[in-house]
Design an enzyme around this catalytic site. Sequence first.
Site, PDB file in Angstrom:
ATOM      1  N   ASP A   1       1.488   2.470   3.482  1.00 30.03           N
ATOM      2  CA  ASP A   1       0.629   3.896   3.566  1.00 30.03           C
ATOM      3  C   ASP A   1       1.260   5.077   3.349  1.00 30.03           C
ATOM      4  OD1 ASP A   1      -1.559   5.193   2.735  1.00 30.03           O
ATOM      5  OD2 ASP A   1      -2.560   5.119   4.920  1.00 30.03           O
TER       6      ASP A   1
ATOM      7  N   LYS B   1      -9.168  -0.192  -5.817  1.00 27.81           N
ATOM      8  CA  LYS B   1      -9.275   0.403  -4.462  1.00 27.81           C
ATOM      9  C   LYS B   1     -10.435   0.726  -4.334  1.00 27.81           C
ATOM     10  CE  LYS B   1      -7.863   2.086  -0.632  1.00 27.81           C
ATOM     11  NZ  LYS B   1      -6.437   2.552  -0.053  1.00 27.81           N
TER      12      LYS B   1
ATOM     13  N   HIS C   1      -4.395  -0.788   5.880  1.00 28.15           N
ATOM     14  CA  HIS C   1      -4.034   0.093   7.175  1.00 28.15           C
ATOM     15  C   HIS C   1      -4.925  -0.163   8.318  1.00 28.15           C
ATOM     16  CE1 HIS C   1      -6.618   2.789   5.330  1.00 28.15           C
ATOM     17  NE2 HIS C   1      -5.967   3.114   4.376  1.00 28.15           N
TER      18      HIS C   1
ATOM     19  N   HIS D   1       0.910  -1.263  -0.140  1.00 29.69           N
ATOM     20  CA  HIS D   1       0.099  -0.119  -0.126  1.00 29.69           C
ATOM     21  C   HIS D   1       0.786   1.258  -0.113  1.00 29.69           C
ATOM     22  CE1 HIS D   1      -3.789   2.106   1.578  1.00 29.69           C
ATOM     23  NE2 HIS D   1      -3.039   3.096   1.021  1.00 29.69           N
TER      24      HIS D   1
ATOM     25  N   HIS E   1       1.579   5.399  -1.628  1.00 28.80           N
ATOM     26  CA  HIS E   1       1.184   6.554  -2.420  1.00 28.80           C
ATOM     27  C   HIS E   1       2.449   7.168  -3.064  1.00 28.80           C
ATOM     28  CE1 HIS E   1      -2.750   6.715  -0.971  1.00 28.80           C
ATOM     29  NE2 HIS E   1      -2.315   6.214   0.232  1.00 28.80           N
TER      30      HIS E   1
ATOM     31  N   HIS F   1     -10.372   0.822   2.028  1.00 24.74           N
ATOM     32  CA  HIS F   1     -10.213   1.917   2.943  1.00 24.74           C
ATOM     33  C   HIS F   1     -11.418   1.726   3.930  1.00 24.74           C
ATOM     34  CE1 HIS F   1      -8.800   5.549   4.559  1.00 24.74           C
ATOM     35  NE2 HIS F   1      -9.846   5.507   5.250  1.00 24.74           N
TER      36      HIS F   1
END
Length: 346
Positions: free
Chosen positions: A248, A100, A175, A14, A16, A137
């Site tokens: 994350d 996602k 997460h 995960h 970004h 999420h």
Amino acid sequence: MTQSLTIPRPDDWHLHLRDGAMLKAVLPETARHFGRAIIMPNLVPPVVTAADAAAYKARIMAAMPEGADFTPLMTLYLTEETDPADVAVAASEGLVHAVKLYPAGATTNSASGVRDFDKVRPVFERMAEIGLPLCVHGEVTDSEVDIFDREAVFIDRVLDPIRRAVPELRVVMEHVTTSNAVDYVTSAEAGLGATITAHHLIINRNHILVGGIRPHYYCLPVAKRESHRLALVQAATSGDPRFFLGTDSAPHVDPAKECGCGCAGCFTATNAIPLMAEVFERAGALDKLDGFVSRHGAAFYRLPVSASTITLTRGDATTFPAKIESGDGPVTVFDPGFPVHWTVTG
Ligand code: DOR
Ligand code: ZN
């Protein structure tokens, strides 16, 4: 005491990476220690179609440092308009490894996310047929639900009904921050995994709020009370293959964090692996580190464990850069608040 550890090259399930100048700055931080990462699609505008994912992957490859041993695994951002056929093509080409799900409004750049979960049922059904994982999420967004309860409420109100409606759907709870999520994952029969971040294994909500507000510890889902952190450490260090590292790592420039309405996200790409060695050592579970960072996620995503390795070495307390520079401004590196003795030496 163990002084050196060689493990398969870790993966980040995960991550970004953003775009443009930020991508250029943060990609080398991840590529230094990780072999693969699941790349989050919450750009503005989001990565919605197979064509969007192909274009974003090309931009990532163009930003790759010379000689890097790193493969981005792309994802699609689920919207109420997502076409199941487009998802299936992207998966069959090996371009996309997950879809996602952001509940609309749950976090950074989630405005195009899902409001009515029934509308995306055909996408879930197609994903179940082809075995493509859904990354979730897991927070409700209802304003009347307390922010510290949003993950637990999501499990009951949203996730469990989805999994009952489409039992073959393979799901990663992203997460996870609560013992409720750990219990939910461990009680599932099959097809459910969870990522845990480095920062949620290290901080609880006191770290964010006691003695002054610390914006670089603010992320979503927000860190919970200490008993939840302990449940996460127990899950991560247990050797249970349903739990794996997803950092994350979510860079925002300092002015966007240190202001009246700061963005959510902790930037851990630089030090996540040394931090994990420290956390596992403290838990007396260094022998479980390679499972959590290098093996369990690959198995869940039906990919081979990395053939290359990294070596971690224990020494005197080490320091990390406080910030990295991006063309958009400085990004603060997550500070665990305790000495870290492990470095990646090979
Ligand atoms: O803290 C977070 N930051 N949580 C998320 O879910 C999104 C991420 C971001 O994109 O900044
Ligand atoms: Zn994220």
